[in-house]
Design a protein around this motif. Sequence first.
Motif, PDB file in Angstrom:
ATOM      1  N   ASP A  14       0.781  -1.119   0.008  1.00 32.33           N
ATOM      2  CA  ASP A  14      -0.090   0.080   0.175  1.00 32.33           C
ATOM      3  C   ASP A  14       0.887   1.307  -0.016  1.00 32.33           C
ATOM      4  O   ASP A  14       0.668   2.156  -0.829  1.00 32.33           O
ATOM      5  CB  ASP A  14      -0.955   0.027   1.105  1.00 32.33           C
ATOM      6  N   TYR A  42       2.556   1.893  -3.318  1.00 27.05           N
ATOM      7  CA  TYR A  42       1.607   2.467  -4.635  1.00 27.05           C
ATOM      8  C   TYR A  42       1.301   3.832  -4.217  1.00 27.05           C
ATOM      9  O   TYR A  42       1.263   4.886  -4.881  1.00 27.05           O
ATOM     10  CB  TYR A  42       0.264   1.722  -4.607  1.00 27.05           C
ATOM     11  N   GLN A  43       1.126   4.142  -3.060  1.00 27.11           N
ATOM     12  CA  GLN A  43       0.741   5.644  -2.434  1.00 27.11           C
ATOM     13  C   GLN A  43       1.722   6.540  -2.808  1.00 27.11           C
ATOM     14  O   GLN A  43       1.653   7.674  -3.212  1.00 27.11           O
ATOM     15  CB  GLN A  43       0.217   5.586  -0.979  1.00 27.11           C
ATOM     16  N   GLN A  44       3.231   6.031  -2.672  1.00 28.97           N
ATOM     17  CA  GLN A  44       4.320   6.868  -2.943  1.00 28.97           C
ATOM     18  C   GLN A  44       4.537   6.848  -4.347  1.00 28.97           C
ATOM     19  O   GLN A  44       5.042   8.173  -4.556  1.00 28.97           O
ATOM     20  CB  GLN A  44       5.533   6.369  -2.223  1.00 28.97           C
ATOM     21  N   GLU A  50      -6.629   7.537 -10.778  1.00 30.43           N
ATOM     22  CA  GLU A  50      -6.044   6.224 -10.135  1.00 30.43           C
ATOM     23  C   GLU A  50      -6.028   5.200 -11.188  1.00 30.43           C
ATOM     24  O   GLU A  50      -6.905   4.062 -11.027  1.00 30.43           O
ATOM     25  CB  GLU A  50      -6.969   5.894  -8.942  1.00 30.43           C
ATOM     26  N   TYR A 104      -4.084  -4.025  -4.894  1.00 35.31           N
ATOM     27  CA  TYR A 104      -4.118  -2.342  -4.335  1.00 35.31           C
ATOM     28  C   TYR A 104      -5.072  -1.954  -5.493  1.00 35.31           C
ATOM     29  O   TYR A 104      -4.582  -1.751  -6.702  1.00 35.31           O
ATOM     30  CB  TYR A 104      -2.826  -1.872  -4.346  1.00 35.31           C
TER      31      TYR A 104
END
Length: 222
Positions: A135, A138-140, A147, A196
């Motif tokens: 997670d 992916y967020q970084q 998205e 994700y």
Amino acid sequence: MTIEEFNILSKNLQSIVKSIPLNWGQTQNDNADSQINMFAIKTYSDLESTIASLSEENKNYFKRRWFLWQCSKCDELLFCLNENVNPNPNKRDQSYDIEFNNNTELRFDLKGTLIPKQFRNNVEEVIANPQAMIDFFYQQQSKGVRENYQNRLFIVHHSFRIQEREMYLRCHFDFKKEVIKQYTQQIKITSNFLQYQNAKADVIFILENLDKTFTSKIYSLV
């Protein structure tokens, strides 16, 4: 990259690993990247000549980035040595790097990386269940308002001896070759992938133990 080119490059990377900074010096940014065309530089000596006039921070940044880029090229070649793996024929397409089993649902972007600092107090837990780490990745790594997350296969390097040894693990290609072969032989559409958003993810851990031995763990094969 041909096998002959891989053999030369992999040995060169192993010979210069002690010269590669352990820290980036700065975060990736367009201003730094615009100073040189890193992707046109073939050898480490050429890189050193090209960046000679830059600041120490920029030198560290480009040395580390160039080294990791070359390692990623070697990793991709190791996957493509296996009959059921094909590289993306369009080198400019950033949606995926390799495809398994001629199946578009098994297209993955390859990411060589390490366990982030905020997860290193619980390394065993992360190896057992890397979802929180995935997670975070992916967020970084995914930016922008859309998205559109791609499938990613993370090759995570970690030394239980000294964290800085991850640089050696990145170019321990003889060991990685066997682990990657095992992975390609067993991957299938029903593998136990992490998720994700709408993307599939998997993790190959390349590990150095306290006794200086090397082991691996593939999440989807747990």
